[in-house]
Motif scaffolding. Structure first.
Motif, PDB file in Angstrom:
ATOM      1  N   TYR A   1      -2.503   5.537  -9.783  1.00 15.76           N
ATOM      2  CA  TYR A   1      -1.928   4.929 -10.978  1.00 15.76           C
ATOM      3  C   TYR A   1      -0.642   5.654 -11.333  1.00 15.76           C
ATOM      4  CZ  TYR A   1      -5.573   1.577 -11.996  1.00 15.76           C
ATOM      5  OH  TYR A   1      -6.416   0.482 -11.946  1.00 15.76           O
ATOM      6  N   SER A   2       0.458   5.124 -10.817  1.00 17.77           N
ATOM      7  CA  SER A   2       1.780   5.678 -11.090  1.00 17.77           C
ATOM      8  C   SER A   2       2.798   4.578 -10.884  1.00 17.77           C
ATOM      9  CB  SER A   2       2.085   6.863 -10.168  1.00 17.77           C
ATOM     10  OG  SER A   2       2.206   6.419  -8.824  1.00 17.77           O
ATOM     11  N   HIS A   3       3.969   4.746 -11.482  1.00 22.60           N
ATOM     12  CA  HIS A   3       5.030   3.755 -11.295  1.00 22.60           C
ATOM     13  C   HIS A   3       5.507   3.738  -9.846  1.00 22.60           C
ATOM     14  CE1 HIS A   3       5.210   2.682 -15.496  1.00 22.60           C
ATOM     15  NE2 HIS A   3       5.289   3.957 -15.838  1.00 22.60           N
ATOM     16  N   GLU A   4       5.418   4.881  -9.183  1.00 18.81           N
ATOM     17  CA  GLU A   4       5.798   4.933  -7.770  1.00 18.81           C
ATOM     18  C   GLU A   4       4.858   4.088  -6.923  1.00 18.81           C
ATOM     19  OE1 GLU A   4       7.186   9.434  -7.060  1.00 18.81           O
ATOM     20  OE2 GLU A   4       5.555   9.161  -8.497  1.00 18.81           O
ATOM     21  N   THR A   5       3.551   4.230  -7.153  1.00 23.16           N
ATOM     22  CA  THR A   5       2.585   3.428  -6.410  1.00 23.16           C
ATOM     23  C   THR A   5       2.785   1.946  -6.700  1.00 23.16           C
ATOM     24  OG1 THR A   5       0.964   5.208  -6.406  1.00 23.16           O
ATOM     25  CG2 THR A   5       0.124   2.992  -6.049  1.00 23.16           C
ATOM     26  N   LEU A   6       3.064   1.618  -7.942  1.00 26.01           N
ATOM     27  CA  LEU A   6       3.320   0.228  -8.321  1.00 26.01           C
ATOM     28  C   LEU A   6       4.507  -0.320  -7.529  1.00 26.01           C
ATOM     29  CD1 LEU A   6       2.109  -1.773 -10.435  1.00 26.01           C
ATOM     30  CD2 LEU A   6       3.985  -1.103 -11.937  1.00 26.01           C
ATOM     31  N   MET A   7       5.580   0.435  -7.447  1.00 23.13           N
ATOM     32  CA  MET A   7       6.776   0.016  -6.719  1.00 23.13           C
ATOM     33  C   MET A   7       6.477  -0.146  -5.231  1.00 23.13           C
ATOM     34  SD  MET A   7      10.364   2.078  -6.214  1.00 23.13           S
ATOM     35  CE  MET A   7       9.505   3.359  -5.273  1.00 23.13           C
ATOM     36  N   TYR A   8       5.806   0.854  -4.653  1.00 21.27           N
ATOM     37  CA  TYR A   8       5.507   0.795  -3.222  1.00 21.27           C
ATOM     38  C   TYR A   8       4.563  -0.360  -2.892  1.00 21.27           C
ATOM     39  CZ  TYR A   8       7.696   5.359  -2.390  1.00 21.27           C
ATOM     40  OH  TYR A   8       8.589   6.388  -2.268  1.00 21.27           O
ATOM     41  N   THR A   9       3.619  -0.650  -3.795  1.00 20.84           N
ATOM     42  CA  THR A   9       2.696  -1.757  -3.558  1.00 20.84           C
ATOM     43  C   THR A   9       3.423  -3.090  -3.604  1.00 20.84           C
ATOM     44  OG1 THR A   9       0.890  -0.436  -4.503  1.00 20.84           O
ATOM     45  CG2 THR A   9       0.513  -2.806  -4.304  1.00 20.84           C
ATOM     46  N   GLN A  10       4.374  -3.217  -4.512  1.00 24.95           N
ATOM     47  CA  GLN A  10       5.196  -4.430  -4.549  1.00 24.95           C
ATOM     48  C   GLN A  10       5.983  -4.587  -3.250  1.00 24.95           C
ATOM     49  OE1 GLN A  10       7.232  -3.393  -8.187  1.00 24.95           O
ATOM     50  NE2 GLN A  10       6.051  -4.866  -9.408  1.00 24.95           N
ATOM     51  N   GLN A  11       6.521  -3.485  -2.730  1.00 26.10           N
ATOM     52  CA  GLN A  11       7.241  -3.533  -1.461  1.00 26.10           C
ATOM     53  C   GLN A  11       6.297  -3.934  -0.326  1.00 26.10           C
ATOM     54  OE1 GLN A  11       9.108   0.281  -0.862  1.00 26.10           O
ATOM     55  NE2 GLN A  11      10.645  -0.039  -2.466  1.00 26.10           N
ATOM     56  N   ALA A  12       5.082  -3.405  -0.349  1.00 25.30           N
ATOM     57  CA  ALA A  12       4.109  -3.739   0.695  1.00 25.30           C
ATOM     58  C   ALA A  12       3.778  -5.225   0.672  1.00 25.30           C
ATOM     59  CB  ALA A  12       2.843  -2.908   0.518  1.00 25.30           C
ATOM     60  N   ILE A  13       3.675  -5.800  -0.515  1.00 26.38           N
ATOM     61  CA  ILE A  13       3.399  -7.232  -0.617  1.00 26.38           C
ATOM     62  C   ILE A  13       4.511  -8.034   0.049  1.00 26.38           C
ATOM     63  CG2 ILE A  13       3.331  -9.149  -2.281  1.00 26.38           C
ATOM     64  CD1 ILE A  13       1.654  -7.298  -4.082  1.00 26.38           C
ATOM     65  N   THR A  14       5.757  -7.644  -0.190  1.00 33.55           N
ATOM     66  CA  THR A  14       6.882  -8.336   0.450  1.00 33.55           C
ATOM     67  C   THR A  14       6.806  -8.213   1.965  1.00 33.55           C
ATOM     68  OG1 THR A  14       8.264  -7.873  -1.488  1.00 33.55           O
ATOM     69  CG2 THR A  14       9.392  -8.525   0.528  1.00 33.55           C
ATOM     70  N   GLU A  15       6.481  -7.023   2.448  1.00 30.54           N
ATOM     71  CA  GLU A  15       6.366  -6.824   3.891  1.00 30.54           C
ATOM     72  C   GLU A  15       5.239  -7.672   4.488  1.00 30.54           C
ATOM     73  OE1 GLU A  15       5.893  -2.634   4.278  1.00 30.54           O
ATOM     74  OE2 GLU A  15       7.966  -2.185   3.726  1.00 30.54           O
ATOM     75  N   TYR A  16       4.099  -7.731   3.792  1.00 30.61           N
ATOM     76  CA  TYR A  16       2.984  -8.510   4.316  1.00 30.61           C
ATOM     77  C   TYR A  16       3.253 -10.010   4.208  1.00 30.61           C
ATOM     78  CZ  TYR A  16      -0.187  -4.796   5.615  1.00 30.61           C
ATOM     79  OH  TYR A  16      -0.764  -3.737   6.276  1.00 30.61           O
ATOM     80  N   GLN A  17       3.998 -10.436   3.206  1.00 26.86           N
ATOM     81  CA  GLN A  17       4.403 -11.836   3.143  1.00 26.86           C
ATOM     82  C   GLN A  17       5.225 -12.203   4.376  1.00 26.86           C
ATOM     83  OE1 GLN A  17       6.379 -11.737  -0.677  1.00 26.86           O
ATOM     84  NE2 GLN A  17       4.697 -12.819  -1.697  1.00 26.86           N
ATOM     85  N   ASN A  18       6.090 -11.290   4.788  1.00 25.07           N
ATOM     86  CA  ASN A  18       6.920 -11.563   5.949  1.00 25.07           C
ATOM     87  C   ASN A  18       6.113 -11.538   7.247  1.00 25.07           C
ATOM     88  OD1 ASN A  18       9.809 -11.943   6.855  1.00 25.07           O
ATOM     89  ND2 ASN A  18       9.193 -10.207   8.127  1.00 25.07           N
ATOM     90  N   ILE A  19       5.155 -10.612   7.349  1.00 28.38           N
ATOM     91  CA  ILE A  19       4.285 -10.578   8.539  1.00 28.38           C
ATOM     92  C   ILE A  19       3.520 -11.887   8.653  1.00 28.38           C
ATOM     93  CG2 ILE A  19       2.235  -9.503   9.538  1.00 28.38           C
ATOM     94  CD1 ILE A  19       3.273  -6.813   8.478  1.00 28.38           C
ATOM     95  N   VAL A  20       3.002 -12.386   7.523  1.00 26.21           N
ATOM     96  CA  VAL A  20       2.293 -13.666   7.530  1.00 26.21           C
ATOM     97  C   VAL A  20       3.236 -14.788   7.949  1.00 26.21           C
ATOM     98  CG1 VAL A  20       1.180 -15.383   6.046  1.00 26.21           C
ATOM     99  CG2 VAL A  20       0.561 -12.969   5.832  1.00 26.21           C
ATOM    100  N   ALA A  21       4.462 -14.775   7.407  1.00 22.71           N
ATOM    101  CA  ALA A  21       5.421 -15.832   7.721  1.00 22.71           C
ATOM    102  C   ALA A  21       5.770 -15.863   9.196  1.00 22.71           C
ATOM    103  CB  ALA A  21       6.694 -15.633   6.888  1.00 22.71           C
TER     104      ALA A  21
END
Length: 419
Positions: free
Chosen positions: A64-84
Motif C-alpha cells: 500500500y503505497s503510491h509507488e505500488t499504485l503507479m507500478y500496478t497501473q503501468q503493469a495493467i497497460t503492459e498486460y493490455q498490450n500483451i493481450v492485444a
C-alpha cells in the motif's frame, strides 16, 4: 504438439489494437523480439543474471503505497498490450523441467517467460534448460509466491498457464482495492497482513522494515478483513479456545482420546474460576462447547511465546506457534482465522520499541520465565488485514498470488483448490 507460430500469437491483436498503441515500448515489441530471437543455450554461455531476467523481485516498497499504485497501473497497460498482441503460449505440463534438461517443452517455456518479461530476449530460444532459463524460472516463481527452486511442478505450471486476459482482470480488480484503501495506510508506522500472500509487512516512514511469513485462515475459517491498532502484547499467553474450535476440534478429539486435554495442558474452567474434571462431562454431546477451555502457557501452548492483541469484533489476533515447520508450506492457509507470525520476536521487538523498559533482552528474559505477562504498548500501532492478490513494486516486476478465498471473480485464479 503443434509448433506455436507468430500468426497464432497475433490472432487476437485486431480487437485490442487501440489499447496496444498506448502501451510502453517494453510491451509493444516483446513478441517481435521473441520470434526474432537467435538460437542459444549452449552450456559454454557465460551466465548473466541480468540478461536472463533475474533481477531481484523483493522490494522495500510497501504494497500500500503510491509507488505500488503507479507500478500496478503501468503493469495493467503492459498486460493490455500483451493481450492485444495475442498473449502467450500454453506450456505443456507433462514433464519436469529443470537445469540441464534438453526437451522441446523448454523452448515453449522460454518463449512464455520472455513474453512476461522474466527472460530477456538476449537469452534466445533453445530446447536447453540453461542457466538463463534457470534464473528466469526462479524469478517467475518468486513473483508468484512459489518456492524459487527452478523446477517445474504442478503449481508452477498452473501459474504459468493462467491466460494474460485473466491476469489482466486480476490486476484491475486489485488496483481498485489499492485505490479504495490507500487512505488507511498513511500512518508513520503500521503492520499490514496480506491474506492471499500469507505475508506480513512492518512499515515505517514509507518503507518495509521487515517482512514475515504468515499462516492465515483456512477456506472454511477465513481470516477477516480488519482495520485496528495493536495495543497489547502478551508474553507467555494463556490460550482460550473459541467455541468454534471446541466444537469442531476439541470435542471430536476427546471422543478419540480422553487424555487429550491433560496431555495438552488444557483446563476447563467454571464461571467462578474453579477447574472442572473432564471425566464429569458427557463427550458424546456438544454440551461442552459452551464451557471455558484454557491452555496454560508453555512450549506446547497454541500461541507459544507471544500473542499480539488489537480490538476487533472477530476475536482475531496474531501470535507465535509451536509448529514452526508450517511456515515452510507452500499453501499456508491452515489456521482457524487468527494469524501465526514467523520470526514473531523480531516483530514484537519492533512493536515494543517505544514502550519504556521493554528492550529485546527483557522480552527474551520474560519468555524464559514462563510467566504470563501482559504488556500495554505506550503508543498503539495501526494494523490492517487486507486482501491483495496482484500488484507491482517495480518496472516489470508484477506479483500474483493464489486467490484462496475466491474474491477475484475467476475460478482459475483459485489454483490451490483446482489442482
Amino acid at each position: 504438439m503443434m509448433k506455436t507460430t507468430r500468426r497464432h500469437f497475433l490472432t487476437a491483436a485486431g480487437a485490442l489494437a487501440g489499447t496496444a498503441l498506448a502501451a510502453p515500448a517494453f510491451a509493444q515489441d516483446i513478441l517481435d523480439d521473441v520470434f526474432q530471437s537467435n538460437r542459444r543455450g549452449g552450456w559454454n554461455d557465460q551466465f548473466d543474471a541480468k540478461a536472463a531476467g533475474g533481477e531481484a523481485v523483493q522490494s522495500a516498497i510497501p504494497i500500500y503505497s503510491h509507488e505500488t499504485l503507479m507500478y500496478t497501473q503501468q503493469a495493467i497497460t503492459e498486460y493490455q498490450n500483451i493481450v492485444a498482441q495475442g498473449g502467450w503460449n500454453e506450456v505443456p505440463s507433462g514433464n519436469k523441467l529443470q537445469l540441464g534438461v534438453v526437451h522441446p517443452d523448454v523452448e515453449a517455456m522460454r518463449r512464455r517467460l520472455m513474453i512476461s518479461g522474466d527472460l530477456s530476449q538476449r537469452a534466445g530460444l533453445s530446447q536447453s534448460f540453461d542457466t538463463y532459463t534457470d534464473a528466469a524460472l526462479k524469478r517467475f516463481q518468486r513473483r508468484h509466491g512459489l518456492p524459487a527452486d527452478g523446477v517445474t511442478g504442478k503449481y508452477t505450471y498452473a501459474a504459468m498457464n493462467v491466460s494474460p486476459q485473466i491476469r489482466l482482470g486480476q490486476l484491475q480488480t486489485n488496483l481498485n482495492r489499492l485505490n479504495q484503501n490507500m487512505g488507511s495506510y498513511q500512518d508513520q508506522r503500521y503492520v499490514m497482513v496480506n491474506i492471499p500472500a500469507a505475508q506480513i509487512e512492518a512499515v515505517e516512514n514509507g518503507r518495509v522494515v521487515s517482512r514475515h511469513t504468515a499462516i492465515v485462515g483456512k477456506i472454511d475459517r477465513q481470516t477477516p478483513l480488519i482495520d485496528s491498532a495493536i495495543n497489547e502484547v502478551i508474553v507467555n499467553p494463556y490460550w482460550n479456545a473459541p467455541e468454534s474450535i471446541v466444537r469442531k476440534d476439541i470435542i471430536p478429539l476427546m471422543r478419540k482420546n480422553p487424555n487429550y486435554l491433560r496431555d495438552n495442558n488444557i483446563r476447563i474452567l467454571a464461571a467462578d474460576g474453579s477447574e472442572i474434571d473432564p471425566l464429569t462431562i458427557d463427550w458424546s454431546t456438544e454440551d461442552a462447547a459452551k464451557m471455558h477451555f484454557r491452555q496454560d502457557p508453555g512450549k506446547i501452548n497454541a500461541m507459544a511465546s507471544v500473542k499480539i492483541n488489537f480490538p476487533n469484533s472477530h476475536a482475531t489476533y496474531m501470535h507465535d506457534t509451536p509448529q514452526q515447520s508450517l511456515f515452510n508450506n507452500l499453501m499456508r492457509f491452515d489456521s482457524s482465522g487468527c494469524v501465526r507470525v514467523q520470526n514473531v520476536r523480531d516483530l514484537v521487538t519492533w512493536l515494543l520499541r517505544d514502550t519504556p523498559g521493554w528492550s529485546r533482552q527483557r522480552f527474551e528474559d520474560t519468555i524464559r520465565s514462563g510467566q504470563n505477562t501482559p504488556v500495554q504498548l505506550s503508543q498503539a500501532v495501526p494494523v490492517h488485514f487486507t486482501y491483495v492478490s496482484a500488484w507491482s513494486t517495480g518496472d516489470g516486476v508484477v506479483h500474483f498470488r493464489d486467490d484462496v478465498y475466491a474474491l477475484d471473480g475467476n475460478q482459475e485464479l483459485q489454483m490451490s483448490q483446482a489442482i
